[in-house]
Every structure is written in C-alpha cells, then in structure tokens.
Design a protein around this motif. Sequence first.
Motif, PDB file in Angstrom:
ATOM      1  N   LEU A 177       0.715  -1.405  -0.286  1.00 47.52           N
ATOM      2  CA  LEU A 177       0.400  -0.037  -0.334  1.00 47.52           C
ATOM      3  C   LEU A 177       1.033   0.833  -0.009  1.00 47.52           C
ATOM      4  O   LEU A 177       0.890   1.886  -0.445  1.00 47.52           O
ATOM      5  N   ARG A 178       2.221   0.805   0.780  1.00 46.98           N
ATOM      6  CA  ARG A 178       3.081   2.446   0.835  1.00 46.98           C
ATOM      7  C   ARG A 178       3.565   2.599  -0.826  1.00 46.98           C
ATOM      8  O   ARG A 178       4.004   3.674  -0.584  1.00 46.98           O
TER       9      ARG A 178
ATOM     10  N   LEU B 282      -6.950   7.705  10.496  1.00 47.93           N
ATOM     11  CA  LEU B 282      -6.077   5.701  10.774  1.00 47.93           C
ATOM     12  C   LEU B 282      -5.307   5.613   9.808  1.00 47.93           C
ATOM     13  O   LEU B 282      -4.312   4.765   9.912  1.00 47.93           O
ATOM     14  N   PHE B 283      -5.853   5.538   8.053  1.00 53.05           N
ATOM     15  CA  PHE B 283      -5.220   5.657   7.788  1.00 53.05           C
ATOM     16  C   PHE B 283      -3.944   6.494   7.434  1.00 53.05           C
ATOM     17  O   PHE B 283      -2.921   4.870   7.150  1.00 53.05           O
ATOM     18  N   GLU B 284      -3.792   7.077   7.601  1.00 53.40           N
ATOM     19  CA  GLU B 284      -2.691   7.680   7.430  1.00 53.40           C
ATOM     20  C   GLU B 284      -1.509   6.902   8.810  1.00 53.40           C
ATOM     21  O   GLU B 284      -0.321   7.193   8.229  1.00 53.40           O
ATOM     22  N   SER B 285      -2.355   7.103   9.657  1.00 49.72           N
ATOM     23  CA  SER B 285      -0.899   5.995  10.730  1.00 49.72           C
ATOM     24  C   SER B 285      -0.780   4.295  10.558  1.00 49.72           C
ATOM     25  O   SER B 285       0.792   5.127  11.241  1.00 49.72           O
ATOM     26  N   VAL B 286      -1.229   4.107  10.503  1.00 49.46           N
ATOM     27  CA  VAL B 286      -1.104   2.730   9.735  1.00 49.46           C
ATOM     28  C   VAL B 286       0.202   2.680   8.464  1.00 49.46           C
ATOM     29  O   VAL B 286       0.792   2.140   8.894  1.00 49.46           O
ATOM     30  N   LEU B 287      -0.112   3.822   7.634  1.00 49.68           N
ATOM     31  CA  LEU B 287       0.853   3.630   6.190  1.00 49.68           C
ATOM     32  C   LEU B 287       1.770   4.244   6.610  1.00 49.68           C
ATOM     33  O   LEU B 287       2.858   3.977   6.399  1.00 49.68           O
ATOM     34  N   THR B 288       1.994   5.217   7.836  1.00 52.72           N
ATOM     35  CA  THR B 288       3.448   6.279   8.652  1.00 52.72           C
ATOM     36  C   THR B 288       3.958   4.914   9.001  1.00 52.72           C
ATOM     37  O   THR B 288       5.690   5.111   9.295  1.00 52.72           O
TER      38      THR B 288
ATOM     39  N   ILE C  91      -1.001  11.764   2.126  1.00 52.41           N
ATOM     40  CA  ILE C  91      -2.242  11.848   1.645  1.00 52.41           C
ATOM     41  C   ILE C  91      -2.451  12.741   1.230  1.00 52.41           C
ATOM     42  O   ILE C  91      -2.013  14.178   1.043  1.00 52.41           O
ATOM     43  N   LEU C  92      -3.214  12.424  -0.394  1.00 50.93           N
ATOM     44  CA  LEU C  92      -3.335  13.277  -1.382  1.00 50.93           C
ATOM     45  C   LEU C  92      -4.627  13.518  -1.096  1.00 50.93           C
ATOM     46  O   LEU C  92      -5.540  13.247  -1.300  1.00 50.93           O
ATOM     47  N   GLU C  93      -4.739  14.970  -0.508  1.00 48.32           N
ATOM     48  CA  GLU C  93      -5.808  15.848  -0.286  1.00 48.32           C
ATOM     49  C   GLU C  93      -6.735  15.986  -1.130  1.00 48.32           C
ATOM     50  O   GLU C  93      -6.210  17.107  -1.952  1.00 48.32           O
ATOM     51  N   VAL C  94      -8.014  15.633  -2.120  1.00 41.94           N
ATOM     52  CA  VAL C  94      -8.820  16.330  -2.626  1.00 41.94           C
ATOM     53  C   VAL C  94     -10.026  16.474  -2.710  1.00 41.94           C
ATOM     54  O   VAL C  94     -10.738  17.374  -3.907  1.00 41.94           O
ATOM     55  N   GLY C  95     -10.724  16.400  -1.932  1.00 40.91           N
ATOM     56  CA  GLY C  95     -11.812  17.283  -1.127  1.00 40.91           C
ATOM     57  C   GLY C  95     -12.880  16.512  -0.230  1.00 40.91           C
ATOM     58  O   GLY C  95     -12.278  15.346   0.309  1.00 40.91           O
TER      59      GLY C  95
END
Length: 296
Positions: A187-188, A204-210, A219-223
């Motif tokens: 996933l990374r 939560l997802f950011e924490s797992v991937l970090t 994370i690409l913030e798209v809205g």
Amino acid sequence: MENRHLSTFVAVARCSSFTRAAAELSYAQSTVTAHVKALERSLGVALFERLSDGVRLTSGGERLLPYAVGILDLHADARAAVAEVGAAPEGSLVVGTMESVTSYRLMPLIEHMHLRFPRVRLAMRPGVCERTYEAIRDGSYDCGFVIDDAAERSGLESVTLCAEPLSLVAAPGHRLVEAGEVTVAELRKERVLGTEPGCAYRDLFESVLTGQDVEPFPILEVGPTDTIKRGVAEGLGISLLPTVVVREELRSGRLVELPWSVEGRLHTRLLWRRGGERPALRALIETAARSVAEGG
C-alpha cells in the motif's frame, strides 16, 4: 452579570467581531459594545483584544466563555422546565456534521425531524471531527454527528448510533485487486487519496501507512468523498472510506474493494455538550437513535 450581556459576549466570541455579532443579534453595534463593557466592569477584567480584522478573547475571556455558555443553557433549560407540559419542542439547533455522514446517514433523520417536529429548525455545519468537538464545547454548535473511535471526549456526552465498517477501494483492474493478501508495504507504493486531516478514517489510514516513520505518509487531499470516489474510479489512487459511502459504486463495479482491512473500529455518534440538553436537542437525540439504525 445579566443574561443579555452574557449572550452578547458569546456572540462576539463566536463571530470574532463586534460588527458581525451586532448583525446576528439585530442590535446596533453600540449596544453590543455597551453590553461587553458592562460585563467587563462587573468582572473587573478585559474580555477581548482588538485586532486589525476583528477581536479575539483575552485569557480572561477564554476562561469565561464555557461558564457563559453553561449559564445561558441553564437559563434555557429552566424556561423549558416551567413551560406548558406536553408542548412540542421548538427552536433552532446548529448541528456539526461530516459530509459523508450527512449524505449517507442523515437524510431520513432530517426528513423525520421536519415531519414530526416542524418547529425545530436544523442548521447543518459540515466539517472534520476535531473542529466539531471544539465548536460543541464553545457553544457554537448545539451538537454534532461524527465518525470516530467512540472514545470519551472531555466535556461531551454522546450516543453511539452505528458501527462504520471501512473499505479500501480502487479502480477495477488495479494491480492489487487480484492479490491474495495486500500488505502495508504494498500500500505504501500507492498514491492515496483522502480528506483533510482531522477526519477519523483518513487519520487512521495515515497512521497505519506511516508506521514508525518520522514524517507522516503523504496523503493527496482532493476534497469531499464524492471527489475522492471519482478520483479513485479514474485511477488516480486508492482510498479508505466508510463502506456506506462506496456501497453503490461497489455494487455497480465502478469501484472494487481491495482484500485488506484496517485494525480498529469506527462508529457514527451524536455528541453534545454535557449539561446542554434542551427539549429540541432531546428530540433530535431520540430520533437519531432510531432513524440512523433503520437506515442501515
């Protein structure tokens, strides 16, 4: 301290402006100024610091704000308690929410409230969870719907409405769709789409991937979620979203769920300030428990 002075103080604190508070309260600006000065004289402390674009609370004002909100709530509760027994709930409720909750969970609730309690007016205010918590605490919102980990939040009461399963989604044909097991390492390597920070499932997802890295995984913030789903469907990246949000896209095949699940459970909850209940809010709390559960 007079209630009208406290009410004006809370409005100025919420608006960060004497002018905007005056417009909201339908007062002359001189009246707003007089109310605040009278309150400052009675307390012997300055409550606001003037800035070039408005005002902000002094340390004394910050300490007063939760007490002022609490006093006004108690006053409203007292009036409601001695009102005619059996009177229908009425008044306005400012409700914090998330775009994903409003779109996919709350429309039946809003319709039900409108039909059953026509004198209760709901004003929905979208935003991330952390912003909603603070707005409820400082009195800007009466309550708020959030998706979070169901942990206790200081100064807030809550009712858990339903569990929110999460789905990791990608476009059909994505390289990970046929994988027997998707690992965090795999996933990374992917571009991940998400909302702004402060949203529980994004965080939560950011924490797992970090993992153990010093820098957060990008994370690409798209809205909002509709934009995220469109980007995923077009192959821009993958995303972790509440299953209810992507249910139709999974059924139609526009999105595909990857064979991976995140540890940790999230729930949709309704929160309000401890001691801040009144008849209109109690009606919303009771109705939400039924409507959201029935919505599936």
